[in-house]
Design a protein around this motif. Structure first.
Motif, PDB file in Angstrom:
ATOM      1  N   ALA A 110       0.858  -1.184   0.000  1.00  0.00           N
ATOM      2  CA  ALA A 110       0.000   0.000   0.000  1.00  0.00           C
ATOM      3  C   ALA A 110       0.891   1.230   0.000  1.00  0.00           C
ATOM      4  CB  ALA A 110      -0.919  -0.002   1.215  1.00  0.00           C
ATOM      5  N   GLY A 111       0.274   2.387  -0.168  1.00  0.00           N
ATOM      6  CA  GLY A 111       1.078   3.605  -0.172  1.00  0.00           C
ATOM      7  C   GLY A 111       0.224   4.852  -0.057  1.00  0.00           C
ATOM      8  N   ALA A 112       0.911   5.985  -0.169  1.00  0.00           N
ATOM      9  CA  ALA A 112       0.256   7.283  -0.081  1.00  0.00           C
ATOM     10  C   ALA A 112       1.189   8.326  -0.684  1.00  0.00           C
ATOM     11  CB  ALA A 112      -0.055   7.631   1.375  1.00  0.00           C
ATOM     12  N   PHE A 113       0.675   9.516  -0.869  1.00  0.00           N
ATOM     13  CA  PHE A 113       1.465  10.617  -1.401  1.00  0.00           C
ATOM     14  C   PHE A 113       2.061  11.456  -0.265  1.00  0.00           C
ATOM     15  CE2 PHE A 113      -1.297   9.439  -4.842  1.00  0.00           C
ATOM     16  CZ  PHE A 113      -0.570   9.690  -5.998  1.00  0.00           C
ATOM     17  N   LYS A 114       3.025  12.244  -0.607  1.00  0.00           N
ATOM     18  CA  LYS A 114       3.605  13.206   0.327  1.00  0.00           C
ATOM     19  C   LYS A 114       2.567  14.292   0.620  1.00  0.00           C
ATOM     20  CE  LYS A 114       7.531  16.441   0.597  1.00  0.00           C
ATOM     21  NZ  LYS A 114       8.692  16.973  -0.166  1.00  0.00           N
ATOM     22  N   LEU A 115       2.575  14.801   1.845  1.00  0.00           N
ATOM     23  CA  LEU A 115       1.595  15.806   2.247  1.00  0.00           C
ATOM     24  C   LEU A 115       2.003  17.204   1.810  1.00  0.00           C
ATOM     25  CD1 LEU A 115      -1.028  16.415   3.863  1.00  0.00           C
ATOM     26  CD2 LEU A 115       0.446  16.762   5.869  1.00  0.00           C
ATOM     27  N   GLY A 116       1.043  17.953   1.288  1.00  0.00           N
ATOM     28  CA  GLY A 116       1.254  19.352   0.958  1.00  0.00           C
ATOM     29  C   GLY A 116      -0.022  20.126   1.253  1.00  0.00           C
ATOM     30  N   PHE A 117       0.094  21.444   1.457  1.00  0.00           N
ATOM     31  CA  PHE A 117      -1.070  22.272   1.759  1.00  0.00           C
ATOM     32  C   PHE A 117      -1.239  23.365   0.710  1.00  0.00           C
ATOM     33  CE2 PHE A 117       0.100  20.687   6.027  1.00  0.00           C
ATOM     34  CZ  PHE A 117      -1.120  20.168   6.422  1.00  0.00           C
ATOM     35  N   ASP A 118      -2.473  23.841   0.580  1.00  0.00           N
ATOM     36  CA  ASP A 118      -2.756  24.932  -0.355  1.00  0.00           C
ATOM     37  C   ASP A 118      -2.523  26.282   0.306  1.00  0.00           C
ATOM     38  OD1 ASP A 118      -4.853  24.940   1.429  1.00  0.00           O
ATOM     39  OD2 ASP A 118      -6.438  25.054  -0.089  1.00  0.00           O
ATOM     40  N   SER A 119      -1.437  26.398   1.013  1.00  0.00           N
ATOM     41  CA  SER A 119      -1.080  27.635   1.705  1.00  0.00           C
ATOM     42  C   SER A 119       0.415  27.863   1.535  1.00  0.00           C
ATOM     43  CB  SER A 119      -1.427  27.544   3.194  1.00  0.00           C
ATOM     44  OG  SER A 119      -0.905  28.644   3.911  1.00  0.00           O
ATOM     45  N   SER A 120       0.767  29.117   1.291  1.00  0.00           N
ATOM     46  CA  SER A 120       2.189  29.450   1.111  1.00  0.00           C
ATOM     47  C   SER A 120       2.846  29.927   2.398  1.00  0.00           C
ATOM     48  CB  SER A 120       2.329  30.540   0.032  1.00  0.00           C
ATOM     49  OG  SER A 120       1.604  31.705   0.403  1.00  0.00           O
ATOM     50  N   SER A 192      -6.408  20.967   1.680  1.00  0.00           N
ATOM     51  CA  SER A 192      -6.826  22.260   2.203  1.00  0.00           C
ATOM     52  C   SER A 192      -6.265  22.501   3.604  1.00  0.00           C
ATOM     53  CB  SER A 192      -8.355  22.327   2.253  1.00  0.00           C
ATOM     54  OG  SER A 192      -8.781  23.506   2.893  1.00  0.00           O
ATOM     55  N   ALA A 193      -5.821  23.719   3.825  1.00  0.00           N
ATOM     56  CA  ALA A 193      -5.305  24.106   5.145  1.00  0.00           C
ATOM     57  C   ALA A 193      -6.392  24.755   5.999  1.00  0.00           C
ATOM     58  CB  ALA A 193      -4.137  25.075   4.987  1.00  0.00           C
ATOM     59  N   ARG A 194      -7.654  24.642   5.549  1.00  0.00           N
ATOM     60  CA  ARG A 194      -8.736  25.389   6.204  1.00  0.00           C
ATOM     61  C   ARG A 194      -8.895  25.038   7.683  1.00  0.00           C
ATOM     62  NH1 ARG A 194     -14.041  22.439   3.388  1.00  0.00           N
ATOM     63  NH2 ARG A 194     -13.319  20.293   3.707  1.00  0.00           N
ATOM     64  N   ARG A 195      -8.778  23.759   8.031  1.00  0.00           N
ATOM     65  CA  ARG A 195      -8.946  23.381   9.438  1.00  0.00           C
ATOM     66  C   ARG A 195      -7.806  23.922  10.288  1.00  0.00           C
ATOM     67  NH1 ARG A 195     -13.076  19.835  10.076  1.00  0.00           N
ATOM     68  NH2 ARG A 195     -13.744  18.645   8.246  1.00  0.00           N
ATOM     69  N   TYR A 196      -6.607  23.870   9.740  1.00  0.00           N
ATOM     70  CA  TYR A 196      -5.460  24.419  10.464  1.00  0.00           C
ATOM     71  C   TYR A 196      -5.620  25.926  10.656  1.00  0.00           C
ATOM     72  CZ  TYR A 196      -2.730  20.110  10.065  1.00  0.00           C
ATOM     73  OH  TYR A 196      -2.272  18.822  10.182  1.00  0.00           O
ATOM     74  N   LEU A 197      -6.017  26.610   9.598  1.00  0.00           N
ATOM     75  CA  LEU A 197      -6.106  28.067   9.663  1.00  0.00           C
ATOM     76  C   LEU A 197      -7.260  28.523  10.550  1.00  0.00           C
ATOM     77  CD1 LEU A 197      -5.378  28.905   5.916  1.00  0.00           C
ATOM     78  CD2 LEU A 197      -3.791  28.958   7.854  1.00  0.00           C
ATOM     79  N   SER A 198      -8.360  27.772  10.556  1.00  0.00           N
ATOM     80  CA  SER A 198      -9.496  28.168  11.393  1.00  0.00           C
ATOM     81  C   SER A 198      -9.229  27.911  12.872  1.00  0.00           C
ATOM     82  CB  SER A 198     -10.763  27.414  10.953  1.00  0.00           C
ATOM     83  OG  SER A 198     -10.604  26.023  11.141  1.00  0.00           O
ATOM     84  N   THR A 199      -8.486  26.851  13.159  1.00  0.00           N
ATOM     85  CA  THR A 199      -8.170  26.501  14.548  1.00  0.00           C
ATOM     86  C   THR A 199      -6.913  27.211  15.035  1.00  0.00           C
ATOM     87  OG1 THR A 199      -9.114  24.308  14.173  1.00  0.00           O
ATOM     88  CG2 THR A 199      -7.734  24.562  16.118  1.00  0.00           C
ATOM     89  N   GLY A 200      -6.014  27.511  14.097  1.00  0.00           N
ATOM     90  CA  GLY A 200      -4.681  28.007  14.424  1.00  0.00           C
ATOM     91  C   GLY A 200      -3.695  26.914  14.064  1.00  0.00           C
ATOM     92  N   PRO A 201      -2.776  27.174  13.111  1.00  0.00           N
ATOM     93  CA  PRO A 201      -1.903  26.106  12.601  1.00  0.00           C
ATOM     94  C   PRO A 201      -1.145  25.340  13.674  1.00  0.00           C
ATOM     95  CG  PRO A 201      -1.717  28.049  11.226  1.00  0.00           C
ATOM     96  CD  PRO A 201      -2.545  28.449  12.407  1.00  0.00           C
ATOM     97  N   LEU A 202      -0.472  26.043  14.573  1.00  0.00           N
ATOM     98  CA  LEU A 202       0.327  25.361  15.589  1.00  0.00           C
ATOM     99  C   LEU A 202      -0.564  24.628  16.586  1.00  0.00           C
ATOM    100  CD1 LEU A 202       3.152  27.976  16.236  1.00  0.00           C
ATOM    101  CD2 LEU A 202       3.273  25.855  14.923  1.00  0.00           C
ATOM    102  N   ARG A 203      -1.663  25.271  16.966  1.00  0.00           N
ATOM    103  CA  ARG A 203      -2.601  24.629  17.896  1.00  0.00           C
ATOM    104  C   ARG A 203      -3.151  23.339  17.294  1.00  0.00           C
ATOM    105  NH1 ARG A 203      -8.523  27.008  19.623  1.00  0.00           N
ATOM    106  NH2 ARG A 203      -9.136  25.306  21.011  1.00  0.00           N
ATOM    107  N   CYS A 204      -3.519  23.393  16.007  1.00  0.00           N
ATOM    108  CA  CYS A 204      -4.077  22.219  15.342  1.00  0.00           C
ATOM    109  C   CYS A 204      -3.037  21.103  15.233  1.00  0.00           C
ATOM    110  CB  CYS A 204      -4.573  22.614  13.951  1.00  0.00           C
ATOM    111  SG  CYS A 204      -5.556  21.361  13.128  1.00  0.00           S
ATOM    112  N   ALA A 205      -1.810  21.477  14.877  1.00  0.00           N
ATOM    113  CA  ALA A 205      -0.750  20.474  14.751  1.00  0.00           C
ATOM    114  C   ALA A 205      -0.437  19.822  16.095  1.00  0.00           C
ATOM    115  CB  ALA A 205       0.508  21.119  14.171  1.00  0.00           C
TER     116      ALA A 205
END
Length: 233
Positions: A110-120, A192-205
């Protein structure tokens, strides 16, 4: 594994009417028009399914729960390869070819892709870097990395455990316990980075890391799901 093998893309959704059309278009572009697209809606109002105007897409309704929805989609899938995709995740070009090539390797299960976000933002790039580092060390990708596996192997493994949270983690832990090979592609999906941005990126991580740690310590997934929902609200 033959390049002619059919890919079934299973998309579990819940209130994704705004993103589903672009998601379908991306799947067709990256996996080919001959790929099978299955959308499984866990919402009772059916708003996501109503937003789809493509007769070639299989639309299903199921009880809510990502694992439940994905397993139900697999039951209806006719493809040789299963690719589980979040509606707010964009596949890279030639994703279909990349998946077939990865699964042609003799030992790959099995496998998966590398993670990326739609945020710069630098913060989101750093979070993606840490996620990729963790994934390559542990060989346990998360569901938003577009997991793929042959249908035969998926059935042999019993599908996703139908739990409220961490179904992707437990699924890949099972693969690891069987000493089967998991590949992480160097090509990135864009989620999408929407959940991170709505919660706060560091807090969400930090929240996700904390929940994962509790999971490793044996805390019940029902408890983890309740904690996750409280922090989301």
């Amino acid at each position: 594994m033959s390049s002619s093998l059919k890919i079934s893309v299973i998309i579990p959704v819940y209130n994704e009417a705004d993103t589903i059309r672009s998601c379908i278009a991306n799947v067709k572009e990256s996996c080919g028009d001959d790929s099978e697209i299955i959308i499984v809606d866990g919402s009772s109002d059916g708003s996501t399914l109503s937003a789809v105007d493509d007769a070639g897409v299989l639309l299903l309704a199921s009880p809510p729960g990502r694992a439940v929805q994905m397993n139900y989609g697999e039951q209806k899938a006719e493809g040789d390869i299963l690719l589980f995709l979040h509606a707010d995740t964009t596949l890279p070009s030639s994703a279909g070819s990349l998946v077939r090539k990865a699964l042609r390797a003799p030992c790959t299960t099995a496998g998966a892709f590398k993670l990326g976000f739609d945020s710069s933002s630098r913060t989101m790039k750093f979070i993606a870097f840490l996620a990729d580092l963790r994934c390559r060390i542990e060989r346990i990708p998360y569901g938003d990395q577009a997991i793929f596996i042959s249908k035969t192997t998926f059935l042999e493994l019993g599908g996703f455990p139908e739990i409220q949270l961490m179904e992707d983690v437990e699924f890949f832990q099972t693969i690891k316990k069987k000493r089967l090979e998991i590949v992480i592609l160097k090509e990135s999906i864009t989620t999408s980075a929407r959940r991170y941005l709505s919660t706060g990126p560091l807090r969400c991580a930090l929240r996700n890391t904390f929940l994962r740690l509790l999971h490793r310590l044996g805390v019940r997934t029902q408890t983890l799901a309740a904690m996750y929902c409280r922090r989301e609200s």
